[in-house]
Design an enzyme around this catalytic site. Sequence first.
Site, mmCIF file in Angstrom:
data_model
loop_
_atom_site.group_PDB
_atom_site.id
_atom_site.type_symbol
_atom_site.label_atom_id
_atom_site.label_comp_id
_atom_site.label_asym_id
_atom_site.label_seq_id
_atom_site.Cartn_x
_atom_site.Cartn_y
_atom_site.Cartn_z
ATOM 1 N N ASN A 43 -2.387 8.603 8.221
ATOM 2 C CA ASN A 43 -2.123 7.766 7.042
ATOM 3 C C ASN A 43 -3.383 7.383 6.283
ATOM 4 O OD1 ASN A 43 0.888 6.990 6.958
ATOM 5 N ND2 ASN A 43 0.338 6.875 9.108
ATOM 6 N N MET B 218 0.805 -1.219 0.000
ATOM 7 C CA MET B 218 0.000 0.000 0.000
ATOM 8 C C MET B 218 0.845 1.280 0.000
ATOM 9 S SD MET B 218 -3.113 0.922 0.134
ATOM 10 C CE MET B 218 -3.900 -0.653 0.348
ATOM 11 N N LYS B 219 1.765 1.315 0.943
ATOM 12 C CA LYS B 219 2.558 2.533 1.134
ATOM 13 C C LYS B 219 3.538 2.753 -0.025
ATOM 14 C CE LYS B 219 4.094 5.611 4.439
ATOM 15 N NZ LYS B 219 3.317 6.449 5.351
ATOM 16 N N GLY B 220 3.910 1.653 -0.695
ATOM 17 C CA GLY B 220 4.824 1.799 -1.805
ATOM 18 C C GLY B 220 6.202 2.219 -1.377
#
Lengths: 245, 517
Positions: free
Chosen positions: B297, A125-127
Site C-alpha cells: 500500500n 487516504m485510501k478514498g
Amino acid sequence: MIIRPYGDTLDDGAVQLSFTLPVPDGPKGREAARLFVEKLGFKHVDVVHSTALSSGFSMYVAYGKTETSVDYAAIQVEEATGAKVYTMDEANAVIREKLGRKVVVVGACTGFDAHTVGIDAIMNMKGYNHHFGLERYPELETFNLGAQVPNEKLIDYAVKVNADAILVSQVVTQKDVHIQNMTEFIELLQARGLRERFIVCAGGTRIGNKLAVELGYDGGFGKGSYAEHVATFIIDRLIERKTVH
Amino acid sequence: MESKLALSQERIQKARELATSIVGPVLDFVDLHTTVTVERATLRLAGADGADADGVPVPNLVVDQLKGRLEDGALLYYVNALVKTGGTVADLNARIAGGLDVAALPLGDRGTLEAKAAELVETFQRRVKANRAHREAKQKQFEGRNHSPLLYVIVATGNIHEDTKQAVAAAEQGADVVAVIRTTAQSLLDYVPYGATTEGFGGTYATQENFRIMRAALDEVVEREGRYILLTNYASGLCMPEIAAMGALERLDMMLNDSMYGILFRDINMYRTFVDQKFSRMINAFAGIIINTGEDNYLTTSDAVEKAYTVLASQFLNERFAYAAGLPPRLMGLGHAFEMNPTLHNGFLLEVAQAQMAREIFPEAPLKYMPPTKFMTGDIFKGLAMNSMFNFASKLTGQGIHLLGMLTEAIHTPFMMDRFLALDNAKHVMNTMEGLADEIEFRKDGVIANRAKEVLEETVVFLEEIDGVGLMPAIEQGRFADIKRPADLGKGLDGLQKKGPGYFNPFEDFLKAELGL
C-alpha cells in the site's frame, strides 16, 4: 455526418463483444450467444470463442456488424454541473499556482449519526472506488473528526485550525433527522457570525446540491461524488473569493 | 537458495539488528497494555458469542459493562459470571444478551475462577489444534496440487451466499486462495457484527458465521478438485484480534494483519493498533494462519522506484514484530507490489530486482506479491498485458502468494470472466516459463544486481534514521508512505487500557507458553 463503428472499412459497423452467460459451454451455449448478439441488432454475427468458466457459466467472444449509426454533427455535450473537475494532480497544481498556500479542510459526520463511511470516502487516504481521498492531496491540510461530532464542536475545531472549508456528512436520514441537524449547523454558524468565513459543504447518499443550497450550504455532494468533486468545488470557490476581495 | 544478486549478508544482518532495536520500545509498550478488542477477542476465544436485540455483540456488552475495571481483564468477570450462574457458556451468552450485567456480580474465589478459565482454554486449544491438524492433513493428502506461487483471488459481492458461488467458481478455475474482501469501512467499526450477512458495500462483513459458511463451501471444492483452498480474511482495523480469534476458530488460513497499514491508511491510533496486532499475531501463530502484511500500500501513495526502500524497511520491521508474536517465517506473508510506472524505461528490471531481493532476504517467507493497481486504467487490453508482466516477474523470482491482477481493476469489482481471464493468464505465463528461473543468473554488476544493492543500502540508512528517532515519531513525521499520523490522534485510542497488577488473561498466558514467548 453519420458515423458507424470502424473495423477495417468505412461504415462496416464492426464491433467486438465479450460476455458471460449463465449456462454451460457447448453448442447450445454458443447458439445462445449468437442469437443474443443478433437480438442486439447485429448482422453477420460470428461467435469466435467460447470457454467454460465453471460447470454452469460460459464466456464468449463475438463479432458482429451493425447498421446503427449516429449523427455526429448533431451531438451536443451538456456541460457537467459546475466547472471542470480537477484530477488530484491538477487540484494540487491549481492550489500552488492560484492560492499559493495550503488549503485547510475540516470534515465530520455530525449529530448522533455514527456513520463515517461518507466522510471517510471523501477524506481518507485510501478514498473510495479508486478515487483517492482529500488526505492524499499534498496541498490540502485535512482534519477528519470522525462520527457523532456535535455541530458546536465541529465549528470550534474549524476556527481553531483556521479552516477554509467545512464538510458536514449525514448518512442517517430517518425522520429527516439530517435536515434538522444540517439546519442547526448553519444557524449556529450564523449566530456566531461565522457563516461567511468558511466554505460549507454537505454530503451524504440522500443529500444533493439542491437540498444543501436550500439549507444554506455552499454546495452539496450526493451519490457518485468523490474527493475530486469536493476539492474542485472548494478550490474554485476560494479562487473566486480571492478575486472578488 | 543460491543468491543471484550477491547481496551483502553483513548489510542484511545490520538491517535486522536495526529492526530489532526499532521494534523493541514499541513491544515494551505493548506488553504493558491491553485494549477493548484484545479483551473482546479473549472473550471470543472463551466462547462469548451472540448479540442482543439491538445487534450489539455479547463481547461488546461485557466489555462495555466493565468501564473502569478493564485493567483486571474482562475474562475475569465473564468466568465469574459463568461460575455464579452455573450454566454453560451458551447459557451465559444468552443471559448477557438478555441484559445480565457481569459487573454487578460479586467476584468469587480466584482459584475457582482460574480453574474454570483453564477449562475454557482447554476447549479452545482442542478446537484450534483440530483445525490445524485438518489443514495439515488435507495439504499433505493433496501435496503438489497447489500452484507455486499460490494463485490468490478476491470475491466481494456483499452477500455471503453470492460470495460462495463466486469463490467456488474461482476455485474450480484454479485459484488456490480465496479472500473475501470486507465491506467498506468495516475496519473502522469497533465491533464485529453477528451472524450471516447479505448486504455490504464493495465487500462482505467479516462475521464468524460468514467465515463458517465460506469455509464449508470451499471444503466441498477441496474434495472435488483434490486441492486445498486457502481462505483469507482481514484481521486488520479496530478489531484485529477478534477477527483473528474468529479465523482461528473457523479455520481460516490467511489473514491480512498489519497495524502499520491501519495507522497510515485508516487513521487508526498507533498505540491501540500495535497492542492489537501483537495479540492477533499470537492467535494467528497458534492457529497456523499465514499473515499478509501491507507494504504494497505504501506504493499507492509514494513512488515505487523512489520509495522502494520503505517497503523493504517495513518488511524487516514486520518480520521482527512477527517473531515477537511467535510467528515462524513460513507464516510471514510479507507484502510488496509490482507498482512502478509501466512507461518507465527498463522498469521491469527494477521490478525484478525488488522481487528477487525480497525473495533472497526472506528466503522462507511466503512473500505476498501484489499486482499493478495504481497505473491500471479503463484500458483493459493494456491492463491484461501489465498483468502478464507481473505474472512473469512473480514466477521468475519465486514469490509465495500471488494476488492476481484483474484487467478491469479501476473499473468495477471483478466480473466472473475477469477472474477467469486472470487465472488463465497466470497459468499460461507460469507454465510456459516454469523452468526459466533455474536457467537465469543476473550479471554481478548489471542493472538488476546494482538496483537491489542500492535499495538494500537505502533501507539500512532509512532504518538507522528511524532507530535514531523511534518508530512512532518516525510515523508522526510521515516517513512511511508520506503520511503523517500523530501518536495521540487517530481512531480507537480511547479503547487502550494499561494492564492492572491483577490482570487476568489465561488465554494470553497459554498462547505465550505454547509459542515459547
